[in-house]
Design a protein around this motif. Structure first.
Motif, PDB file in Angstrom:
ATOM      1  N   GLN A  37      89.778  48.140  20.652  1.00  0.00           N
ATOM      2  CA  GLN A  37      88.936  48.975  19.796  1.00  0.00           C
ATOM      3  C   GLN A  37      87.691  49.460  20.548  1.00  0.00           C
ATOM      4  O   GLN A  37      87.274  50.607  20.404  1.00  0.00           O
ATOM      5  CB  GLN A  37      88.527  48.216  18.525  1.00  0.00           C
ATOM      6  CG  GLN A  37      89.674  47.918  17.587  1.00  0.00           C
ATOM      7  CD  GLN A  37      90.326  49.186  17.073  1.00  0.00           C
ATOM      8  OE1 GLN A  37      89.653  50.164  16.753  1.00  0.00           O
ATOM      9  NE2 GLN A  37      91.649  49.180  17.016  1.00  0.00           N
ATOM     10  N   PHE A  38      87.111  48.594  21.362  1.00  0.00           N
ATOM     11  CA  PHE A  38      85.964  48.987  22.182  1.00  0.00           C
ATOM     12  C   PHE A  38      86.350  50.117  23.138  1.00  0.00           C
ATOM     13  O   PHE A  38      85.602  51.060  23.341  1.00  0.00           O
ATOM     14  CB  PHE A  38      85.432  47.807  23.001  1.00  0.00           C
ATOM     15  CG  PHE A  38      84.477  46.904  22.256  1.00  0.00           C
ATOM     16  CD1 PHE A  38      83.450  47.427  21.483  1.00  0.00           C
ATOM     17  CD2 PHE A  38      84.589  45.528  22.359  1.00  0.00           C
ATOM     18  CE1 PHE A  38      82.560  46.594  20.812  1.00  0.00           C
ATOM     19  CE2 PHE A  38      83.712  44.691  21.693  1.00  0.00           C
ATOM     20  CZ  PHE A  38      82.705  45.227  20.916  1.00  0.00           C
ATOM     21  N   GLN A  39      87.531  50.007  23.726  1.00  0.00           N
ATOM     22  CA  GLN A  39      87.980  51.037  24.657  1.00  0.00           C
ATOM     23  C   GLN A  39      88.164  52.371  23.940  1.00  0.00           C
ATOM     24  O   GLN A  39      87.768  53.423  24.452  1.00  0.00           O
ATOM     25  CB  GLN A  39      89.281  50.606  25.350  1.00  0.00           C
ATOM     26  CG  GLN A  39      89.071  49.493  26.351  1.00  0.00           C
ATOM     27  CD  GLN A  39      90.368  48.933  26.900  1.00  0.00           C
ATOM     28  OE1 GLN A  39      91.432  49.158  26.337  1.00  0.00           O
ATOM     29  NE2 GLN A  39      90.272  48.192  27.994  1.00  0.00           N
ATOM     30  N   LYS A  40      88.764  52.347  22.751  1.00  0.00           N
ATOM     31  CA  LYS A  40      88.954  53.577  21.984  1.00  0.00           C
ATOM     32  C   LYS A  40      87.597  54.189  21.613  1.00  0.00           C
ATOM     33  O   LYS A  40      87.414  55.407  21.686  1.00  0.00           O
ATOM     34  CB  LYS A  40      89.765  53.300  20.717  1.00  0.00           C
ATOM     35  CG  LYS A  40      91.227  53.018  20.981  1.00  0.00           C
ATOM     36  CD  LYS A  40      91.963  52.744  19.691  1.00  0.00           C
ATOM     37  CE  LYS A  40      93.415  52.400  19.954  1.00  0.00           C
ATOM     38  NZ  LYS A  40      94.144  52.090  18.708  1.00  0.00           N
ATOM     39  N   LEU A  41      86.668  53.351  21.214  1.00  0.00           N
ATOM     40  CA  LEU A  41      85.332  53.819  20.864  1.00  0.00           C
ATOM     41  C   LEU A  41      84.640  54.449  22.074  1.00  0.00           C
ATOM     42  O   LEU A  41      84.018  55.501  21.969  1.00  0.00           O
ATOM     43  CB  LEU A  41      84.499  52.652  20.320  1.00  0.00           C
ATOM     44  CG  LEU A  41      83.072  52.964  19.895  1.00  0.00           C
ATOM     45  CD1 LEU A  41      83.079  53.956  18.730  1.00  0.00           C
ATOM     46  CD2 LEU A  41      82.347  51.698  19.490  1.00  0.00           C
ATOM     47  N   SER A  42      84.784  53.807  23.226  1.00  0.00           N
ATOM     48  CA  SER A  42      84.189  54.330  24.451  1.00  0.00           C
ATOM     49  C   SER A  42      84.787  55.682  24.820  1.00  0.00           C
ATOM     50  O   SER A  42      84.074  56.601  25.221  1.00  0.00           O
ATOM     51  CB  SER A  42      84.400  53.330  25.588  1.00  0.00           C
ATOM     52  OG  SER A  42      83.886  53.833  26.792  1.00  0.00           O
ATOM     53  N   GLU A  43      86.100  55.815  24.681  1.00  0.00           N
ATOM     54  CA  GLU A  43      86.752  57.092  24.974  1.00  0.00           C
ATOM     55  C   GLU A  43      86.258  58.182  24.023  1.00  0.00           C
ATOM     56  O   GLU A  43      85.984  59.309  24.442  1.00  0.00           O
ATOM     57  CB  GLU A  43      88.267  56.943  24.876  1.00  0.00           C
ATOM     58  CG  GLU A  43      88.879  56.118  25.993  1.00  0.00           C
ATOM     59  CD  GLU A  43      90.348  55.796  25.747  1.00  0.00           C
ATOM     60  OE1 GLU A  43      90.963  56.362  24.805  1.00  0.00           O
ATOM     61  OE2 GLU A  43      90.894  54.972  26.503  1.00  0.00           O
ATOM     62  N   ALA A  44      86.146  57.847  22.747  1.00  0.00           N
ATOM     63  CA  ALA A  44      85.669  58.824  21.761  1.00  0.00           C
ATOM     64  C   ALA A  44      84.226  59.237  22.075  1.00  0.00           C
ATOM     65  O   ALA A  44      83.882  60.413  21.981  1.00  0.00           O
ATOM     66  CB  ALA A  44      85.761  58.236  20.354  1.00  0.00           C
ATOM     67  N   ALA A  45      83.399  58.283  22.461  1.00  0.00           N
ATOM     68  CA  ALA A  45      82.009  58.598  22.804  1.00  0.00           C
ATOM     69  C   ALA A  45      81.961  59.505  24.028  1.00  0.00           C
ATOM     70  O   ALA A  45      81.136  60.422  24.101  1.00  0.00           O
ATOM     71  CB  ALA A  45      81.227  57.314  23.064  1.00  0.00           C
ATOM     72  N   GLY A  46      82.850  59.270  24.986  1.00  0.00           N
ATOM     73  CA  GLY A  46      82.909  60.123  26.166  1.00  0.00           C
ATOM     74  C   GLY A  46      83.291  61.546  25.821  1.00  0.00           C
ATOM     75  O   GLY A  46      82.739  62.510  26.348  1.00  0.00           O
ATOM     76  N   LYS A  47      84.220  61.694  24.876  1.00  0.00           N
ATOM     77  CA  LYS A  47      84.636  63.033  24.458  1.00  0.00           C
ATOM     78  C   LYS A  47      83.503  63.746  23.740  1.00  0.00           C
ATOM     79  O   LYS A  47      83.288  64.932  23.944  1.00  0.00           O
ATOM     80  CB  LYS A  47      85.872  62.952  23.555  1.00  0.00           C
ATOM     81  CG  LYS A  47      87.123  62.566  24.303  1.00  0.00           C
ATOM     82  CD  LYS A  47      88.310  62.467  23.374  1.00  0.00           C
ATOM     83  CE  LYS A  47      89.538  61.993  24.139  1.00  0.00           C
ATOM     84  NZ  LYS A  47      90.687  61.809  23.258  1.00  0.00           N
ATOM     85  N   VAL A  48      82.776  63.038  22.906  1.00  0.00           N
ATOM     86  CA  VAL A  48      81.636  63.632  22.204  1.00  0.00           C
ATOM     87  C   VAL A  48      80.615  64.113  23.216  1.00  0.00           C
ATOM     88  O   VAL A  48      80.062  65.203  23.091  1.00  0.00           O
ATOM     89  CB  VAL A  48      81.002  62.628  21.215  1.00  0.00           C
ATOM     90  CG1 VAL A  48      79.669  63.123  20.712  1.00  0.00           C
ATOM     91  CG2 VAL A  48      81.948  62.362  20.050  1.00  0.00           C
ATOM     92  N   GLY A  49      80.378  63.318  24.255  1.00  0.00           N
ATOM     93  CA  GLY A  49      79.436  63.710  25.293  1.00  0.00           C
ATOM     94  C   GLY A  49      79.902  64.956  26.035  1.00  0.00           C
ATOM     95  O   GLY A  49      79.108  65.819  26.397  1.00  0.00           O
ATOM     96  N   GLU A  50      81.216  65.072  26.245  1.00  0.00           N
ATOM     97  CA  GLU A  50      81.765  66.254  26.926  1.00  0.00           C
ATOM     98  C   GLU A  50      81.589  67.497  26.063  1.00  0.00           C
ATOM     99  O   GLU A  50      81.387  68.591  26.573  1.00  0.00           O
ATOM    100  CB  GLU A  50      83.240  66.044  27.228  1.00  0.00           C
ATOM    101  CG  GLU A  50      83.495  65.012  28.324  1.00  0.00           C
ATOM    102  CD  GLU A  50      84.980  64.672  28.472  1.00  0.00           C
ATOM    103  OE1 GLU A  50      85.821  65.336  27.811  1.00  0.00           O
ATOM    104  OE2 GLU A  50      85.289  63.743  29.236  1.00  0.00           O
TER     105      GLU A  50
END
Length: 106
Positions: free
Chosen positions: A89-102
């Motif tokens: 779940q942490f990994q999925k959250l991190s990926e989503a945060a990265g996409k938001v930043g992009e």
């Protein structure tokens, strides 16, 4: 128009004298203001503050930051052994945060 206050039925000379004496005592018991020459000039205060700030910044960026990073890594490894689904779940959250930043939302 309001009447001027003056001696009336409630005027008490003893009370007036007592109040005047208390005010005099109060005025005499005030501590004198501190001498301005005993405090360091503003530039010295600023320099001291700057030195302290630099010291703490170096301390936190150096040893403490390395120690905190090590402890965090160890805690995350322990968590991964105990709760693998939580790490996922942490990994999925991190990926989503990265996409938001992009996308430029952050």
């Amino acid at each position: 128009m309001a009447a001027e206050p003056g001696p009336g039925p409630g005027h008490d000379p003893e009370l007036e004298e007592l109040l005047e004496s208390a005010l005099d005592d109060f005025e005499q018991s005030r501590p004198p203001p501190p001498p301005s020459s005993s405090s360091p000039p503003d530039s010295a205060k600023g320099s001291l503050f700057s030195q302290q700030e630099r010291f703490f910044q170096e301390l936190f960026e150096g040893e403490l930051a390395a120690q905190a990073a090590t402890e965090f890594q160890e805690a995350m490894q322990e968590l991964a052994r105990q709760e693998p689904q939580l790490v996922e779940q942490f990994q999925k959250l991190s990926e989503a945060a990265g996409k938001v930043g992009e996308w430029g939302w952050g």
